[in-house]
Design an enzyme around this catalytic site. Structure first.
Site, mmCIF file in Angstrom:
data_model
loop_
_atom_site.group_PDB
_atom_site.id
_atom_site.type_symbol
_atom_site.label_atom_id
_atom_site.label_comp_id
_atom_site.label_asym_id
_atom_site.label_seq_id
_atom_site.Cartn_x
_atom_site.Cartn_y
_atom_site.Cartn_z
ATOM 1 N N GLU A 64 -41.837 68.716 -34.143
ATOM 2 C CA GLU A 64 -41.359 69.879 -33.408
ATOM 3 C C GLU A 64 -42.359 71.031 -33.364
ATOM 4 O O GLU A 64 -42.393 71.776 -32.379
ATOM 5 C CB GLU A 64 -40.038 70.374 -34.028
ATOM 6 C CG GLU A 64 -38.877 69.407 -33.903
ATOM 7 C CD GLU A 64 -38.436 69.205 -32.461
ATOM 8 O OE1 GLU A 64 -38.627 70.116 -31.634
ATOM 9 O OE2 GLU A 64 -37.907 68.117 -32.160
ATOM 10 N N SER A 66 26.750 69.172 -43.219
ATOM 11 C CA SER A 66 27.321 69.234 -44.565
ATOM 12 C C SER A 66 26.333 69.612 -45.656
ATOM 13 O O SER A 66 26.734 69.764 -46.816
ATOM 14 C CB SER A 66 27.966 67.890 -44.922
ATOM 15 O OG SER A 66 29.062 67.624 -44.062
#
Length: 786
Positions: free
Chosen positions: A193, A471
């Site tokens: 690079e 319930s």
């Protein structure tokens, strides 16, 4: 006169020509000065930008969410398969050589598992890396040994990351310092690079020319002309648009960056910033995260071919993705290695050896999306009570949760199999489910499922689905009665009742079986979930008292005092139901349910603990009476079908729940250590066709059969006494009387023995043989009482 005129004419022309020259010179000078000043001001503006970001907070680091750390010890209920699954979740890799931390292999022939753990900082302590061998027997950890053969009794593994909270741009990275960057990675970057990185000042004309020539010779783009500094500027500061203005800004800012900071600082920033892949919406930035994402290793554990492969991704992470394009990726890797050789970083032999290394076959990326979206979503909600959103997404917090992956996986597997079977039985194809599993002694939620489908993101039914609980509300009604002096033996009338529901309307509740059962003891009415008896009891106790009880149990909202509330006309989430039953299971002690243990900062400094908080909201004796009745729900009432899944020795306490029209199926129950709430229903609120006993209860039973649980042993308070009760004669009975049951009573509330008939009394007082027998019976009963 004429010459004079000519002279005058010439004199008059010269000053004007001279004035024009001076004016243009001034204009050019002014323009140049203005341009210079503007350029200087603009450069100063860029300079402020460069320094502000580079010297300040360069990156927003996502918060990372971890499961509970797994503590290994001899005797732990765990199999090698289960441990291997959790190691995979934590990013461990299969490696027979155990070449580095975070590796393991299972030796199936002798049932041992070998691994090298990772070092991990828990904030309060740091666990070093360990090399160990674990032996299993009878589905338990039989023994643990260190690498040198030393026996180990306890070891804490590094926890699995189960999620993260990213900033809006969804960038993720793991920061590494300069000393953590392998030198081979630096050489690879410089070779491919920016070969003249240490000899230029941000821009490199020679590098541009060299790259152009190399690309022409290769017939493709093999080198770039931008320096590492320019690439860093482009990634950190600028957009990716290709315009002349952006290139000028890039060049100026590169020069400024090189002016202010040294090469090592720039190189470290580049290693942490560069984009190296995409994982769904998560962007993989920096080599630190890329090494974990692609190889499940720390950066300093990678070898030369792996480092070269990552450097090759800089040119195009998608194009050179090793999972999708392995051949292309290897070719790019070999180009990087060849460039390193050309630059003098590698010998020919090293280059050839690295290029001959095959690509790893088990190259699997570790996902950034959580496998447990419902649980992680609840974590985020609880965190928002203490932290701002920008703190969660940018400060690099480490969040340690209560999630037990082993329990979570079992929840998901049970839902999948059990609900599929219910769909076949009922013909329904859209049954949804939600499950909450917690440790009621601490309030820690171990697992949470918000959907029928494991890992499905979206609507979290465990937290957001507010459905009528039916319930499940009845324990609050019966608890209110026990607190007002009722006993478990108190007779309730299970007969028709008409209640004024307001606005001139009358409400006539019915039992599920459409029958009346007459006088029944309180414990039996709860066990069989009789609606008529419950409504009569609730109206006698008072709706306000029932609502107060619900509040003390942990309900956050305040329901309207309508009589239908007594039969569950209250819509809350499974998580809220879990909180109500948490207080009951804990014997009347309220602990806010939680999913977070503690939070530490990015530098491993503790920030906040989420300690266990306990508040007594029920008298222990009343909680004991009710929980005993809930055990009878399972042993003798609507929860009896649990006997098909669990032994009676577990002494489970629980309650079924069914909403009006069979739309919702519920079961909430607890053993000696776990509380589990299960809900089943349809998202469109159409009838499900299942009661709590036929729907949620089988799911609950299958789950608890798979999870190892302790029996429920209720601790009797001093103010409670046990006595035998005869439901037929409505009085105290002697032990083992046919039909008699043993019940707990508050001291002073035990029913008296039933009155004698006149014939029995006459015979006893007359001294007949029958009287003598009766005397002996009563005398034996009294001795038994003592």
């Amino acid at each position: 006169m004429a010459p004079r005129k000519r002279t005058l004419f010439k004199k008059s022309r010269r000053p004007r020509r001279s004035s024009r020259v001076i004016t243009w010179q001034k204009l050019l000078a002014a323009t140049a000065l203005a341009t210079f000043l503007l350029a200087a001001l603009y450069t100063q503006h860029l300079d402020r930008q460069v320094r502000a970001l580079f010297e300040g907070k360069r990156w927003e680091i996502p918060a990372r969410v971890y499961a509970r750390p797994l503590e290994l010890y001899t005797g732990l209920p765990l199999t090698a398969t289960s441990l291997t699954r959790e190691l995979d979740l934590a990013g461990y890799r299969l490696d027979r050589q155990l070449s580095s931390a975070g590796s393991y292999y299972h030796q199936a022939d002798d049932g041992t598992l070998h691994l090298v753990t990772r070092a991990f900082d828990f904030g309060d302590s740091r666990e070093p890396s360990h090399r160990l061998t674990i032996r299993f027997a009878n589905q338990r950890v039989a023994a643990m040994e260190a690498g040198d053969g030393t026996p180990l009794s306890l070891l804490r593994l590094d926890p699995a990351q189960i999620g993260s909270f990213h900033p809006l741009h969804h960038e993720d990275r793991v920061l590494v310092g300069r000393q953590e960057i392998p030198q081979a990675l630096v050489h690879a970057l410089l070779a491919i690079e920016d070969r003249r990185f240490h000899r230029h000042y941000g821009i490199d004309p020679r590098g541009i020319i060299r790259a152009l020539a190399a690309n022409i010779r290769a017939g493709s783009t093999v080198q770039g002309g931008s320096t590492l500094t320019q690439q860093l500027i482009k990634n950190m500061y600028l957009t990716h648009e290709r315009t002349l203005g952006r290139k000028v800004n890039e060049a100026i800012m590169a020069l400024l960056l090189e002016y202010h900071y040294n090469k090592e600082e720039i190189l470290t920033a580049y290693v942490n910033e560069v984009f190296l892949g995409q994982d769904g919406q998560r962007a993989i930035h920096g080599f630190g995260l890329a090494s974990q994402f692609y190889f499940r290793r720390q950066l300093n554990e990678l070898d030369l071919p792996q480092l070269a492969l990552l450097v090759g991704l800089v040119r195009g992470p998608s194009y050179y993705d090793p999972r999708r394009f392995p051949q292309r990726s290897v070719q790019r890797r070999d180009q990087v290695l060849q460039a390193m050789a050309t630059a003098g970083f590698l010998s020919p032999a090293e280059t050839a050896s690295a290029q001959a290394t095959p690509l790893e076959q088990d190259l699997h990326a570790t996902g950034g999306d959580t496998p447990f979206p419902a649980f992680v979503g609840l974590v985020r909600r609880q965190l928002r009570e203490s932290y701002r959103e920008q703190d969660l997404t940018g400060q690099g917090l480490k969040i340690f949760t209560t999630l037990d992956p082993q329990v979570q996986w079992q929840v998901e597997e049970t839902i999948n199999t059990a609900v599929a079977r219910l769909e076949r039985q009922t013909g329904q194809q859209r049954i949804q489910a939600a499950v909450v599993v917690s440790r009621y002694d601490s309030g820690e939620i171990e697992a949470l499922a918000g959907s029928r489908i494991a890992g499905e993101a979206g609507f979290n039914r465990a937290v957001d689905a507010r459905r009528p609980i039916g319930s499940l509300i009845k324990p609050a009604v019966y608890l209110s009665a026990l607190e007002q002096g009722y006993t478990l033996a108190t007779l309730l009338e299970d007969v028709k009742i008409t209640v004024d529901s307001g606005g001139g309307k009358q409400w006539q509740p019915r039992n599920f079986d459409q029958r009346e059962h007459g006088p029944v003891p309180l414990y039996e009415a709860l066990a069989n979930s009789y609606n008529l008896a419950t409504v009569r009891l609730g109206m006698d106790v008072g709706l306000d008292r029932v609502i107060n009880t619900l509040t003390r149990l942990g309900l956050q909202q305040e329901p309207q005092p309508y009589p239908s509330l007594l039969l569950g006309a209250l819509s809350i989430s499974p998580l809220e139901v879990s909180q109500l039953y948490q207080t009951l299971a804990a014997g009347g002690f309220y602990s806010p349910q939680r999913v977070i243990q503690r939070v530490i900062a990015a530098d491993n400094q503790p920030l906040e603990r989420f300690p266990i908080t306990v508040e007594q909201r029920l008298a222990p004796e009343h909680a004991f009476l009710l929980n005993t009745a809930l055990q009878k729900v399972v042993s003798d009432g609507t929860g009896r079908p649990l006997s098909r899944y669990l032994p009676g020795s577990l002494a489970v306490a629980g309650k079924t729940g069914t909403s009006d029209g069979l739309r919702d199926s519920w079961f909430a129950g607890f053993t000696g250590d776990r509380l589990v709430v299960v809900w089943l229903g349809l998202d469109d609120n159409q009838p499900l066709g299942l009661t709590g006993s036929t729907g949620a209860l089988p799911v609950w039973g299958e789950l608890m059969r798979a999870l190892e649980s302790n029996p429920l042993v209720l601790t009797k308070p001093a103010a409670v006494e046990w006595a035998w009760f005869n439901p037929q004669r409505q009085g105290r009975a002697r032990a083992r009387t046919p039909g008699a049951v043993q019940l707990p009573f508050l001291s002073g509330t035990i029913p008296a023995p039933p009155e004698e008939t006149p014939l029995v009394r006459e015979e006893r007082e007359g001294g007949s043989w029958l009287g003598r027998i009766v005397d002996r019976v009563f005398q034996r009963d009294k001795e038994g009482e003592r």
